[in-house]
Design an enzyme around this catalytic site. Structure first.
Site, PDB file in Angstrom:
ATOM      1  N   ALA A  74       0.830  -1.213   0.000  1.00 55.41           N
ATOM      2  CA  ALA A  74       0.000   0.000   0.000  1.00 55.41           C
ATOM      3  C   ALA A  74       0.860   1.257   0.000  1.00 55.41           C
ATOM      4  CB  ALA A  74      -0.916   0.000   1.219  1.00 55.41           C
ATOM      5  N   TYR A 141       8.418  10.901  -3.819  1.00 60.82           N
ATOM      6  CA  TYR A 141       8.006   9.489  -3.864  1.00 60.82           C
ATOM      7  C   TYR A 141       9.189   8.588  -3.469  1.00 60.82           C
ATOM      8  CZ  TYR A 141       7.148   4.885  -5.870  1.00 60.82           C
ATOM      9  OH  TYR A 141       7.058   3.530  -6.061  1.00 60.82           O
ATOM     10  N   HIS A 187       2.219   4.563 -16.500  1.00 62.03           N
ATOM     11  CA  HIS A 187       3.144   3.526 -16.961  1.00 62.03           C
ATOM     12  C   HIS A 187       3.034   3.327 -18.470  1.00 62.03           C
ATOM     13  CE1 HIS A 187       3.128   1.939 -12.581  1.00 62.03           C
ATOM     14  NE2 HIS A 187       4.006   2.904 -12.767  1.00 62.03           N
ATOM     15  N   GLY A 278      14.812  15.424 -14.491  1.00 65.57           N
ATOM     16  CA  GLY A 278      15.270  14.361 -13.589  1.00 65.57           C
ATOM     17  C   GLY A 278      14.981  12.956 -14.077  1.00 65.57           C
TER      18      GLY A 278
END
Ligand SMILES: NC(=O)c1ccc[n+]([C@@H]2O[C@H](COP(=O)([O-])OP(=O)(O)OC[C@H]3O[C@@H](n4cnc5c(N)ncnc54)[C@H](O)[C@@H]3O)[C@@H](O)[C@H]2O)c1
Length: 336
Positions: A74, A141, A187, A278
């Site tokens: 999660a 993240y 994705h 980045g």
């Protein structure tokens, strides 16, 4: 064995739950369905709609379900969103995970497999990337995942928790029943296949001026069933461990689009956009340690097999999973 799986209604979690059940393991899924889908949870698993922020609820769940180990999927997992809203990422991916660890300590559960990410490496100096490479996340993240790795280290030292950290590269592909259906899809493979299905006009390719043979970024794709197998293998470890999980091979964005064209028979147009700040040119895992210590090897991670499995799933589920609100209501009525 009974495993508590957080985030088991999400993409990787749903496939891993199915894999564990096939291996004869009993599974309890905890998910708040913020991103996951009730229909993605195998009916043989127990399901609890619960948020990790609910400290008391998590402890009560451990006391009721008595798991032997935890697999912790999660999380919030969108890099760009984390650059806009770091608070959510540090709270959900690091702080809320502490509730899980405290419940483990209180009920005597030792092992936790944690879904970390290659984003902890930031801009790596050497490819393929080894686990001992320096970390240096370049977004909240990745930093939130690295934070939780560090929290795990201290719970290991102080409370004897056994953290089994898996730093995934790009999970991809599908099982026969479960695949990738995110509200905001970032994705590459699902986005390419949505173009093939006629759901999008073109794929967005971020940058074609990288120092790679065709100018587009190279990533390491690992089949989600191979990834699931790595979790099962990691559970056998008795000491704290850290592994990269990838295929060890890199494919460029153009190679992925080419493969999808071949498999779907659709032309799949793409638009070149500016490279994102980045974004490293190349991210490929060194998987020697995982092979060596866990006797794991990628068995389904050839690009063709990954794209074929994802295509089968997307064709069978062109609109993703069924409506979640209805499923959510049904679940709230029956939740314990
Ligand atoms: N997919 C990848 O390529 C990839 C790569 C590296 C790392 N990871 C990590 O693997 C894990 C799974 O990734 P995924 O692609 O399956 O993501 P996902 O978003 O599909 O699944 C995450 C699940 O966690 C649930 N969740 C989130 N916050 C929660 C909370 N507070 N309480 C209860 N449930 C909560 C969501 O509803 C969702 O079902 C994540 O931790 C992610 O960071 C994924």
């Amino acid at each position: 064995m009974r495993i508590l799986v957080t985030g088991g209604a999400g993409y990787v979690g749903s496939v891993c739950v199915e894999f564990l059940l096939e291996a004869g393991i009993s599974v309890v899924v905890v998910d708040n369905l913020s991103e996951g889908h009730r229909a993605a949870v195998d009916e043989r698993a127990a399901f609890h709609r619960l948020d990790l922020s609910d400290r008391g609820g998590i402890l009560a769940l451990f006391q009721a379900e008595k798991p032997d180990a935890v697999i912790h999927f999660a999380a919030n997992a969108l890099v760009a969103e984390s650059m806009r809203d770091p608070s959510t990422y540090f709270r959900n991916n690091a702080f809320h995970g502490i509730h899980l660890l405290d419940a483990m300590v209180a009920t005597g559960v030792r092992k936790i497999v944690f879904s970390s990410t290659c984003a902890v490496y930031g801009l790596p100096l050497k490819i393929p990337i080894e686990e001992r490479a320096e970390t240096g996340p370049i977004n909240p993240y990745g930093e939130s995942k690295l934070c939780f790795e560090k929290i795990l280290r201290w719970y290991s030292e102080i409370h004897g928790i056994v953290p089994l950290i898996l730093r995934y590269f790009n999970a991809a592909g599908a099982s026969e029943r479960y695949g990738e259906d995110h509200k905001e899809e970032t994705h590459l493979i699902p986005n390419v296949l949505r173009v093939a299905l006629g759901k999008r006009r073109a794929v967005e390719v971020y940058g074609d001026g990288f120092a790679t043979p065709d100018g587009t970024a190279i990533r390491d794709y690992v089949h989600v069933r191979d990834l699931a197998a790595a979790h099962l293998a990691a559970l056998r470890r008795e000491q704290p461990s850290l592994y990269n999980v990838g295929s060890g091979e890199g494919y460029s964005v153009r190679q992925v689009v080419e493969m999808a064209r071949k498999i779907t028979g659709v032309s799949i147009p793409y638009d070149i956009r500016p490279a994102r700040r980045g974004d490293p040119p190349r991210l490929v895992a060194n998987i020697f340690k995982l092979r060596q210590e866990l006797s794991w090897k990628p068995e389904r991670s050839r690009l063709s097999e990954i794209v074929e499995s994802a295509w089968r799933w997307h064709r069978a589920h062109p609109d993703g999973y069924p409506d979640d609100e209805r499923e959510g209501e049904r679940q709230r009525e029956t939740a314990t």
